[in-house]
Design an enzyme around this catalytic site. Structure first.
Site, PDB file in Angstrom:
ATOM      1  CG  HIS A   1      -1.996   0.959   1.245  1.00 15.63           C
ATOM      2  ND1 HIS A   1      -3.242   0.690   1.749  1.00 15.63           N
ATOM      3  CD2 HIS A   1      -2.060   2.239   0.803  1.00 15.63           C
ATOM      4  CE1 HIS A   1      -4.017   1.762   1.625  1.00 15.63           C
ATOM      5  NE2 HIS A   1      -3.304   2.722   1.056  1.00 15.63           N
TER       6      HIS A   1
ATOM      7  CG  HIS B   1      -8.413  -2.013   7.958  1.00 11.76           C
ATOM      8  ND1 HIS B   1      -8.039  -1.636   9.222  1.00 11.76           N
ATOM      9  CD2 HIS B   1      -7.780  -1.159   7.111  1.00 11.76           C
ATOM     10  CE1 HIS B   1      -7.246  -0.587   9.152  1.00 11.76           C
ATOM     11  NE2 HIS B   1      -7.056  -0.277   7.872  1.00 11.76           N
TER      12      HIS B   1
ATOM     13  CD  GLU C   1      -4.106  -2.344   0.694  1.00  7.60           C
ATOM     14  OE1 GLU C   1      -4.900  -3.280   0.515  1.00  7.60           O
ATOM     15  OE2 GLU C   1      -3.785  -1.936   1.828  1.00  7.60           O
TER      16      GLU C   1
HETATM   17  N1  PXP Z   1      -7.095  -3.485   3.253  1.00  3.28           N
HETATM   18  C1  PXP Z   1      -6.845  -2.163   3.101  1.00  3.28           C
HETATM   19  C2  PXP Z   1      -7.562  -1.454   2.016  1.00  3.28           C
HETATM   20  C3  PXP Z   1      -5.926  -1.489   3.897  1.00  3.28           C
HETATM   21  O1  PXP Z   1      -5.698  -0.189   3.726  1.00  3.28           O
HETATM   22  C4  PXP Z   1      -5.239  -2.218   4.892  1.00  3.28           C
HETATM   23  C5  PXP Z   1      -4.215  -1.518   5.740  1.00  3.28           C
HETATM   24  O2  PXP Z   1      -3.199  -1.015   4.949  1.00  3.28           O
HETATM   25  C6  PXP Z   1      -5.520  -3.581   5.021  1.00  3.28           C
HETATM   26  C7  PXP Z   1      -6.464  -4.189   4.195  1.00  3.28           C
HETATM   27  C8  PXP Z   1      -4.836  -4.435   6.032  1.00  3.28           C
HETATM   28  O3  PXP Z   1      -5.235  -4.017   7.319  1.00  3.28           O
HETATM   29  P1  PXP Z   1      -4.462  -4.542   8.590  1.00  3.28           P
HETATM   30  O4  PXP Z   1      -3.078  -3.964   8.521  1.00  3.28           O
HETATM   31  O5  PXP Z   1      -5.253  -4.019   9.742  1.00  3.28           O
HETATM   32  O6  PXP Z   1      -4.439  -6.025   8.533  1.00  3.28           O
END
Ligand code: PXP
Length: 237
Positions: free
Chosen positions: A43, A190, A70
């Protein structure tokens, strides 16, 4: 089986704290695959405080499973994705100053914009996914953008899992049903962790992929990356 895509941003965050190359982000990506992860997620944010744009170029040729980039589709991000050509791009409406993604798209309001960007990525042969809250209306409007998949924002599920998991999963079930009816693939991510993952996976019909970063990398400090990834894969079986 639902695929596990490991988000390796946190490894880059630790590396960036000292300016050298420890821990080695590229090695971590390769190792995650070696230990069974079926995908790698990065990301890149405009200030490059986690993954850098240069990391994305270095990691791409080393990934043999699924590479997912992402981020917010600003011009610099769009250029990067078109250049690197990952298997999947996940569009996230994150503002510059947020610690981490904190909301899904309003797919009704931004439909024209999303349709344009998604068309650009799909013409380049890149699968698209749109990050949204578990809201049936948002799913229906997402379907009209032409996206291949949605990624359900699971922060609210994770926050309420221990309070009342049946209530916590309910909006996700409705959103998933609407997505299945619209022919959209379903990803989720997330705040997923070793406690809440199995139930989400069991309950969401047609869950294709989860992307997990913060908890997985944190747990790996205690258990090591190989064991931790193995435990996540067990939850998904
Ligand atoms: N999906 C998206 C769109 C995110 O922005 C993130 C965090 O960068 C995640 C998934 C993964 O989240 P986590 O780090 O809480 O597992």
């Amino acid at each position: 089986m639902t695929k596990l895509s490991v988000n390796i941003n946190k490894i880059a965050t630790i590396r960036n704290a000292r300016g050298g190359n420890m821990p080695d982000v590229l090695k971590a990506a390769i190792d995650c695959e070696l230990f069974g992860a079926q995908g790698i997620t990065v990301h890149p944010r405009p200030d490059e405080r986690h993954i850098r744009y240069s990391d994305v170029y270095e990691i791409r040729p080393m990934i043999h499973t699924e590479f997912n980039i992402e981020g917010n589709p600003e011009p610099k991000f769009i250029d990067l994705v078109l250049d690197v050509k990952p298997h999947q791009v996940t569009l996230v409406p994150d503002a510059h100053d947020v610690l981490t993604s904190n909301s899904g798209w309003d797919t009704k309001r931004h439909k024209d914009f999303l349709r344009d960007v998604i068309g650009t990525f799909k013409n380049a042969g890149i699968r698209t996914s749109v990050f949204i809250d578990p809201d049936v209306e948002m799913v229906k409007h997402a379907a009209e953008t032409g996206t291949d998949r949605i990624e359900l924002y699971t922060e609210a599920y994770a926050a309420h899992y221990f309070v009342d998991r049946i209530k916590a999963i309910a909006p996700y079930l409705e959103a998933a049903k609407a997505a299945n009816a619209a022919g959209l693939g379903i990803n989720a991510g997330h705040d997923l962790d070793l406690n809440n993952l199995w139930y989400l996976n069991r309950m969401i019909p047609g869950l294709l992929e989860v992307s997990i970063g913060h908890a997985l990398i944190s747990e790996a400090l205690y258990m090591g990356l190989e064991k931790t990834i193995g435990l996540y894969l067990q939850q998904l079986r």
